[in-house]
Design a protein around this motif. Structure first.
Motif, PDB file in Angstrom:
ATOM      1  N   ALA A  87       0.833  -1.209   0.000  1.00 27.72           N
ATOM      2  CA  ALA A  87       0.000   0.000   0.000  1.00 27.72           C
ATOM      3  C   ALA A  87       0.864   1.255   0.000  1.00 27.72           C
ATOM      4  N   VAL A  88       1.942   1.234   0.737  1.00 27.51           N
ATOM      5  CA  VAL A  88       2.898   2.334   0.724  1.00 27.51           C
ATOM      6  C   VAL A  88       4.113   1.845  -0.051  1.00 27.51           C
ATOM      7  N   HIS A  89       4.424   2.541  -1.136  1.00 25.11           N
ATOM      8  CA  HIS A  89       5.591   2.165  -1.928  1.00 25.11           C
ATOM      9  C   HIS A  89       6.249   3.417  -2.477  1.00 25.11           C
ATOM     10  N   ASP A  90       7.335   3.801  -1.829  1.00 21.91           N
ATOM     11  CA  ASP A  90       8.147   4.930  -2.268  1.00 21.91           C
ATOM     12  C   ASP A  90       9.579   4.414  -2.368  1.00 21.91           C
ATOM     13  N   PRO A  91      10.095   4.233  -3.588  1.00 16.60           N
ATOM     14  CA  PRO A  91      11.434   3.655  -3.763  1.00 16.60           C
ATOM     15  C   PRO A  91      12.560   4.445  -3.083  1.00 16.60           C
ATOM     16  N   ARG A  92      12.271   5.635  -2.631  1.00 21.90           N
ATOM     17  CA  ARG A  92      13.294   6.449  -1.960  1.00 21.90           C
ATOM     18  C   ARG A  92      13.315   6.231  -0.449  1.00 21.90           C
ATOM     19  N   ARG A  93      12.376   5.431   0.053  1.00 24.97           N
ATOM     20  CA  ARG A  93      12.264   5.216   1.497  1.00 24.97           C
ATOM     21  C   ARG A  93      12.550   3.770   1.847  1.00 24.97           C
ATOM     22  N   SER A  94      12.870   3.535   3.112  1.00 19.75           N
ATOM     23  CA  SER A  94      13.146   2.169   3.574  1.00 19.75           C
ATOM     24  C   SER A  94      12.096   1.654   4.556  1.00 19.75           C
ATOM     25  N   ASP A  95      11.054   2.436   4.790  1.00 19.08           N
ATOM     26  CA  ASP A  95      10.041   2.036   5.771  1.00 19.08           C
ATOM     27  C   ASP A  95       8.692   1.712   5.139  1.00 19.08           C
ATOM     28  N   ASN A  96       8.685   1.380   3.859  1.00 14.13           N
ATOM     29  CA  ASN A  96       7.425   1.105   3.160  1.00 14.13           C
ATOM     30  C   ASN A  96       6.625  -0.011   3.820  1.00 14.13           C
ATOM     31  N   GLU A  97       7.282  -1.109   4.147  1.00 10.53           N
ATOM     32  CA  GLU A  97       6.577  -2.250   4.731  1.00 10.53           C
ATOM     33  C   GLU A  97       6.006  -1.898   6.105  1.00 10.53           C
ATOM     34  N   ALA A  98       6.763  -1.148   6.899  1.00  8.41           N
ATOM     35  CA  ALA A  98       6.268  -0.745   8.224  1.00  8.41           C
ATOM     36  C   ALA A  98       5.043   0.154   8.086  1.00  8.41           C
ATOM     37  N   GLY A 111      -5.741  -8.053  12.966  1.00  7.82           N
ATOM     38  CA  GLY A 111      -4.839  -6.957  12.602  1.00  7.82           C
ATOM     39  C   GLY A 111      -3.371  -7.215  12.887  1.00  7.82           C
ATOM     40  N   ASP A 112      -3.067  -7.768  14.056  1.00  5.35           N
ATOM     41  CA  ASP A 112      -1.662  -8.007  14.397  1.00  5.35           C
ATOM     42  C   ASP A 112      -1.029  -9.029  13.450  1.00  5.35           C
ATOM     43  N   GLU A 113      -1.756 -10.081  13.138  1.00  4.04           N
ATOM     44  CA  GLU A 113      -1.217 -11.114  12.250  1.00  4.04           C
ATOM     45  C   GLU A 113      -1.084 -10.592  10.821  1.00  4.04           C
ATOM     46  N   VAL A 114      -2.033  -9.828  10.371  1.00  6.41           N
ATOM     47  CA  VAL A 114      -1.945  -9.226   9.031  1.00  6.41           C
ATOM     48  C   VAL A 114      -0.713  -8.325   8.962  1.00  6.41           C
ATOM     49  N   ALA A 115      -0.534  -7.480   9.963  1.00  3.75           N
ATOM     50  CA  ALA A 115       0.621  -6.578   9.986  1.00  3.75           C
ATOM     51  C   ALA A 115       1.930  -7.369  10.010  1.00  3.75           C
ATOM     52  N   ARG A 116       1.984  -8.430  10.782  1.00  6.93           N
ATOM     53  CA  ARG A 116       3.197  -9.255  10.847  1.00  6.93           C
ATOM     54  C   ARG A 116       3.537  -9.832   9.472  1.00  6.93           C
ATOM     55  N   LEU A 117       2.527 -10.305   8.769  1.00  5.30           N
ATOM     56  CA  LEU A 117       2.762 -10.874   7.431  1.00  5.30           C
ATOM     57  C   LEU A 117       3.232  -9.811   6.453  1.00  5.30           C
ATOM     58  N   VAL A 118       2.663  -8.632   6.522  1.00  7.01           N
ATOM     59  CA  VAL A 118       3.105  -7.532   5.653  1.00  7.01           C
ATOM     60  C   VAL A 118       4.575  -7.236   5.915  1.00  7.01           C
ATOM     61  N   LEU A 119       4.976  -7.200   7.166  1.00  6.44           N
ATOM     62  CA  LEU A 119       6.375  -6.901   7.508  1.00  6.44           C
ATOM     63  C   LEU A 119       7.344  -7.939   6.945  1.00  6.44           C
ATOM     64  N   LEU A 120       6.913  -9.165   6.758  1.00  6.54           N
ATOM     65  CA  LEU A 120       7.788 -10.197   6.199  1.00  6.54           C
ATOM     66  C   LEU A 120       8.217  -9.890   4.769  1.00  6.54           C
ATOM     67  N   THR A 121       7.446  -9.049   4.076  1.00  5.59           N
ATOM     68  CA  THR A 121       7.793  -8.755   2.685  1.00  5.59           C
ATOM     69  C   THR A 121       8.961  -7.786   2.556  1.00  5.59           C
ATOM     70  N   LYS A 122       9.498  -7.336   3.667  1.00  5.82           N
ATOM     71  CA  LYS A 122      10.684  -6.466   3.604  1.00  5.82           C
ATOM     72  C   LYS A 122      11.904  -7.254   3.159  1.00  5.82           C
ATOM     73  N   ASP A 123      12.143  -8.404   3.791  1.00  4.74           N
ATOM     74  CA  ASP A 123      13.320  -9.201   3.410  1.00  4.74           C
ATOM     75  C   ASP A 123      12.961 -10.602   2.935  1.00  4.74           C
ATOM     76  N   HIS A 124      11.680 -10.922   2.982  1.00  7.65           N
ATOM     77  CA  HIS A 124      11.170 -12.212   2.501  1.00  7.65           C
ATOM     78  C   HIS A 124      11.790 -13.408   3.223  1.00  7.65           C
ATOM     79  N   GLY A 125      12.150 -13.217   4.465  1.00  8.63           N
ATOM     80  CA  GLY A 125      12.657 -14.316   5.278  1.00  8.63           C
ATOM     81  C   GLY A 125      11.580 -14.769   6.252  1.00  8.63           C
TER      82      GLY A 125
END
Length: 181
Positions: free
Chosen positions: A52-63, A78-92
């Motif tokens: 939903a937030v995607h700015d290639p100049r920033r590093s906090d898009n996933e957060a 909500g907490d589980e959805v947010a946790r899954l979104v955060l995983l897309t930062k490094d895909h680990g």
């Protein structure tokens, strides 16, 4: 559809991280049969909001995307959805994180696309990073791709891995070759 969500994906400068990417992710989710109803709902919300937030100049898009997701979901998930979104930062993901493995694998499914579709994806990513000088982009992108090749598996969810892993590795190797000066 949530108006805020639609507005997020319509922001200027998006070429790959559009709602078309989300729709492709949701189609991948539809193909996964062994999910309970609540698991499917959690994954659906996470996929809807993950970029939903995607700015290639920033590093906090996933957060930022995770925070939006949490505010826009039923508080029970909500907490589980947010946790899954955060995983897309490094895909680990942890070995025992089934939903995380599905989320990450779906988000990365484009890497295993047919070669022409993969090349379109790579060109769209380059467009999103047009502000980065060509030499710097080549080095950074090749490094990111090489890191995926060094992983034991790109797709932690076995059904997606069995379908896409070899194609993803071939696409990534091809792009690294094309990025070479």
């Amino acid at each position: 559809m949530n108006e805020q969500l639609v507005a997020c994906y319509a922001t200027p400068g998006r070429h790959y991280h559009t709602f078309a990417h989300v729709e492709a992710c949701l189609r991948e989710l539809d193909d996964i049969g062994e999910l309970a109803g609540d698991e499917r709902e959690i994954l659906r919300h996470a996929l809807l909001w993950h970029d939903a937030v995607h700015d290639p100049r920033r590093s906090d898009n996933e957060a930022q995307s995770a925070a939006l997701a949490k505010r826009n979901c039923d508080p029970a998930i909500g907490d589980e959805v947010a946790r899954l979104v955060l995983l897309t930062k490094d895909h680990g993901v942890a070995a025992d994180d089934r939903l995380g493995a599905i989320m990450v694998s779906i988000d990365l499914s484009v890497l295993g696309a047919p070669p022409d579709a993969y090349r379109r994806y790579a060109a769209q990513i380059r467009q999103e990073y047009a502000h980065v000088p060509a030499d710097q982009y080549r080095v950074g992108r090749a490094g990111l791709l090489a890191a995926f090749l060094q992983r034991p598996v790109i797709y932690p969810f076995a059904p997606i891995r069995s379908r896409l892993e070899s194609a993803a590795r071939a696409n990534i190797r091809d792009e690294i070759r094309r990025l070479a000066p």
